[in-house]
Design a protein around this motif. Structure first.
Motif, PDB file in Angstrom:
ATOM      1  N   ASN A 110       0.813  -1.221   0.000  1.00  0.00           N
ATOM      2  CA  ASN A 110       0.000   0.000   0.000  1.00  0.00           C
ATOM      3  C   ASN A 110       0.845   1.270   0.000  1.00  0.00           C
ATOM      4  N   LYS A 111       2.168   1.113  -0.199  1.00  0.00           N
ATOM      5  CA  LYS A 111       3.112   2.229  -0.295  1.00  0.00           C
ATOM      6  C   LYS A 111       3.006   3.146   0.920  1.00  0.00           C
ATOM      7  N   LEU A 112       3.004   2.507   2.099  1.00  0.00           N
ATOM      8  CA  LEU A 112       2.917   3.245   3.358  1.00  0.00           C
ATOM      9  C   LEU A 112       4.316   3.417   3.943  1.00  0.00           C
ATOM     10  N   GLU A 113       4.666   4.639   4.256  1.00  0.00           N
ATOM     11  CA  GLU A 113       5.940   4.935   4.893  1.00  0.00           C
ATOM     12  C   GLU A 113       5.699   5.773   6.139  1.00  0.00           C
ATOM     13  N   ASP A 114       6.643   5.700   7.084  1.00  0.00           N
ATOM     14  CA  ASP A 114       6.548   6.487   8.309  1.00  0.00           C
ATOM     15  C   ASP A 114       5.184   6.254   8.976  1.00  0.00           C
ATOM     16  N   VAL A 115       4.896   4.991   9.237  1.00  0.00           N
ATOM     17  CA  VAL A 115       3.569   4.551   9.660  1.00  0.00           C
ATOM     18  C   VAL A 115       3.380   4.701  11.168  1.00  0.00           C
ATOM     19  N   THR A 116       2.183   5.113  11.562  1.00  0.00           N
ATOM     20  CA  THR A 116       1.763   5.044  12.954  1.00  0.00           C
ATOM     21  C   THR A 116       1.034   3.723  13.159  1.00  0.00           C
ATOM     22  N   LEU A 117       1.371   3.023  14.225  1.00  0.00           N
ATOM     23  CA  LEU A 117       0.756   1.735  14.547  1.00  0.00           C
ATOM     24  C   LEU A 117      -0.087   1.855  15.798  1.00  0.00           C
ATOM     25  N   ILE A 118      -1.273   1.265  15.776  1.00  0.00           N
ATOM     26  CA  ILE A 118      -2.080   1.108  16.980  1.00  0.00           C
ATOM     27  C   ILE A 118      -2.508  -0.348  17.039  1.00  0.00           C
ATOM     28  N   GLY A 119      -2.244  -0.999  18.157  1.00  0.00           N
ATOM     29  CA  GLY A 119      -2.608  -2.401  18.288  1.00  0.00           C
ATOM     30  C   GLY A 119      -3.195  -2.689  19.646  1.00  0.00           C
TER      31      GLY A 119
END
Length: 289
Positions: free
Chosen positions: A75-84
C-alpha cells in the motif's frame, strides 16, 4: 504474497490498526473515526484470524514483522503510525522492533507490559491449559499436528457463521467487560472472523513471544495505555501494578493507566483523548520531552 483484508477510513498520514484475537480490523472503528481528519487509518484483519490470508510454516517474530511490512509495501505506506490492541498490539510490536525505519510511533492498548499467560484460559477456556504442550509439539510437527487438533479449536461456526449477533450476546459481552453498549461494539461482534489452521499456528507463535522484552527493543515513540483492572479483578490488578513497576522507563515510552477492563478503547473516552494527544506532536518533541 498473500491476500490482505483491510478497511480504510480517513485521509492524511498512514496509520495501521491491528485488532485483538477474535475480532476483525473494525474493532478499531471508533479510533479510526476519531482520527479520520488527520490519518488514513487501515483497519487490518490479522493473518488467519480474519479475512487476511494466513502465514505459512513456523511463526516467529521476524515472520510476523515481515507480514506487516508486506502490507505497508503493498500500500506504499511509509513512516507509519501503529495502533494495536491485545494480540494486535503484539504483532505491531514485532514490526516496530524489526523494522523501526518504517514506524513513526506506536500505540499499544493493554499490551506489552505483561508476559503472556502460560495457561491462557481467560481467552481459550479450559483448552488454554494445553497450550504450552501443544505449542511445543506444533514447533516440531507443524501442519501435521494442526490438521489433527484443528477441530478442537476451530469449529464450523467459526468459518461459516452468519455474521450476526443479537441483543443477548451484546449484553453479555458488555456485562462481562463492564462496558456500556454501543454501535461500535455491536458492529465488532457482528463481523465474521474466520479462524483457520494457519490462524491457529499464529496463535501458538504469539503465545511464545516475550512481549516485555520486545517492548524494550522499540526505539520509536511509544504510548502504552493499560487497564488497571481496579475493582474488577483484584488479582489481575496486583499483577498489573507489579509488572508496570518493573518496566525500564525510557525517553521514548509513555505509560497511561485507565481504570477499566481489557477493552479500554471502548470503556473510557480518556483512551481516545490520550491517543489524539500523543499523536499531536512531532516525533522529535515526544522523544525530547
Amino acid at each position: 504474497m498473500g491476500k490482505f483484508h483491510s478497511v480504510i477510513i480517513g485521509h492524511g498520514k498512514p496509520l495501521i490498526f491491528l485488532p485483538a484475537l477474535g475480532f476483525s480490523g473494525n474493532e478499531g472503528l471508533n479510533i479510526a473515526e476519531s482520527l479520520a481528519k488527520s490519518y488514513e487509518c487501515h483497519l487490518l484483519d490479522l493473518p488467519g484470524l480474519g479475512k487476511s490470508d494466513g502465514l505459512k510454516g513456523n511463526i516467529s517474530m521476524p515472520k510476523i514483522a515481515s507480514w506487516v511490512k508486506q502490507y505497508a509495501d503493498q500500500n506504499k505506506l511509509e513512516d507509519v503510525t501503529l495502533i494495536g490492541h491485545s494480540m494486535g498490539g503484539g504483532i505491531a510490536m514485532c514490526f516496530a522492533a524489526v523494522y523501526p525505519e518504517y514506524v513513526n510511533r506506536i500505540v499499544l492498548l493493554d499490551q506489552g507490559h505483561l508476559k503472556l499467560p502460560r495457561f491462557p484460559t481467560s481467552e481459550l477456556g479450559l483448552s488454554g491449559y494445553l497450550i504450552p504442550v501443544i505449542s511445543l509439539m506444533e514447533r516440531i510437527l507443524g501442519d501435521k499436528l494442526i490438521k489433527r487438533i484443528k477441530k478442537f479449536f476451530v469449529s464450523d461456526d467459526d468459518n461459516n457463521s452468519s455474521a450476526k449477533t443479537n441483543e443477548k450476546q451484546l449484553k453479555e459481552f458488555c456485562e462481562r467487560f463492564k462496558l456500556e453498549e454501543s454501535d461500535y461494539i455491536n458492529k465488532a461482534l457482528m463481523e465474521q472472523v474466520p479462524f483457520n489452521g494457519e490462524g491457529l499456528r499464529l496463535m501458538f507463535g504469539y503465545y511464545r513471544l516475550n512481549l516485555p522484552k520486545i517492548l524494550q527493543k522499540i526505539s520509536q515513540p511509544c504510548l502504552l495505555i493499560y487497564a488497571s483492572f481496579k475493582d474488577i479483578d483484584e488479582e489481575r490488578a496486583r499483577m498489573t501494578d507489579n509488572e508496570v513497576n518493573k518496566i525500564n522507563q525510557t525517553s521514548n515510552l509513555k505509560l497511561f493507566k485507565i481504570d477499566s477492563h481489557h477493552y479500554l478503547h471502548w470503556a473510557d473516552e480518556k483512551c481516545l483523548n490520550e491517543i489524539r494527544e500523543f499523536l499531536r506532536y512531532p516525533q522529535n518533541e515526544i522523544l525530547e520531552g
